[in-house]
Design an enzyme around this catalytic site. Sequence first.
Site, PDB file in Angstrom:
ATOM      1  CD  GLN A 106       8.373 -14.124  12.134  1.00 45.74           C
ATOM      2  OE1 GLN A 106       9.121 -14.033  11.838  1.00 45.74           O
ATOM      3  NE2 GLN A 106       8.063 -16.412  12.734  1.00 45.74           N
ATOM      4  CB  SER A 140      21.898  -6.446  11.561  1.00 43.00           C
ATOM      5  OG  SER A 140      22.489  -7.448  10.968  1.00 43.00           O
ATOM      6  CE1 TYR A 194      18.196  -9.047  14.527  1.00 37.07           C
ATOM      7  CE2 TYR A 194      18.728  -9.237  12.219  1.00 37.07           C
ATOM      8  CZ  TYR A 194      18.848  -9.031  13.829  1.00 37.07           C
ATOM      9  OH  TYR A 194      20.363  -9.045  14.351  1.00 37.07           O
ATOM     10  CE  LYS A 198      19.834  -6.153  15.443  1.00 36.45           C
ATOM     11  NZ  LYS A 198      20.175  -5.685  16.941  1.00 36.45           N
ATOM     12  NE  ARG A 232      32.378 -19.711  15.506  1.00 36.01           N
ATOM     13  CZ  ARG A 232      33.246 -19.519  14.431  1.00 36.01           C
ATOM     14  NH1 ARG A 232      33.283 -18.954  12.430  1.00 36.01           N
ATOM     15  NH2 ARG A 232      34.547 -19.025  14.694  1.00 36.01           N
TER      16      ARG A 232
END
Length: 277
Positions: A106, A140, A194, A198, A232
Amino acid sequence: MSKKVAVVTGANKGIGFSIVQGLCKAGYAGDIILTARNEKLGQEAVGKLKSEGLNNVLFHRLDICDQTSSEELRKFLEKNYGGLDVLINNAGIAFKAAATEPFGEQAEVTMRTNFWGTLWVSKALLPLLRPNARVVNVSSFVSKRSLDKCSPELQAKFRNPAISEEELCGLMGEFVVAAQKGDHEAKGWPNSAYGTTKIGVTVLSRIQAAVLTQTRAADGILLNACCPGWVRTDMAGPKATKSPEEGAETPVYLAMLPTGAPAPHGQLVWDKAVQEW
Ligand code: NDP
């Protein structure tokens, strides 16, 4: 040759699509290149915007993980526009919480898209920036949260205003190797692939802005990282608090900062406000 042009990556859906739509609705005075790695999905997205009467949108293929693809886009922009006025590096991926791939895998795959992909597109396209250009790297809030979970030594490196691109690339590589060995937490890294990618995007933005300040001080170019909020999309799911249109607001605001605006530059921005790094 002097027609203005904006490029948005990963714009066939989600926040990227809404950024293109938002730029049109904000009256962006030029062409907007909606890019996607899948030509059919990209063309469909352009068709949807045209059916809404938004006619200054064109498609060009771009897979941010393929350096040849960035190179082809660079040639297209040079030939048809002679430069670039807005670049929004939006494309990104995240494994779902329930993903079964090993953490090391990942980390490698997410780093390749979110960090290296953004870097490769930037290497190809930043040399085309015209005076008063705007660059927005979609990072983010998770980058800040993950920074706070790093060891004090890593935090100091990532907050160092003098960090070089080379050092940052080395650190991103070290994280992936540690994630593959399973000792990333022992080495002071957060347990988020992740989030670490970021951190890379936010710090890369600080470095790129500093380089622009050093090399093109008189050109009025502004480059920032941003967080769109919790939105979303297919990435974040239906429970997120913002619509894609709301998620596009800060990236569009940064892309449309008026000529002559001195700031923000080299910042992490969310809800249109500069955040402490
Ligand atoms: P989506 O998954 O809805 O969209 C991601 C987009 O990126 C898709 O168009 C996807 O293309 C594209 N993409 C992925 N890999 C590549 C690649 N190699 N080359 C070109 N395009 C690629 O996600 P969001 O719209 O939610 O995310 C957009 C950005 O916002 C990302 O950078 C994400 O990290 C960031 N973000 C999102 C948040 C949220 O709450 N949604 C919160 C904070 C940041 P394809 O359809 O082909 O897969």
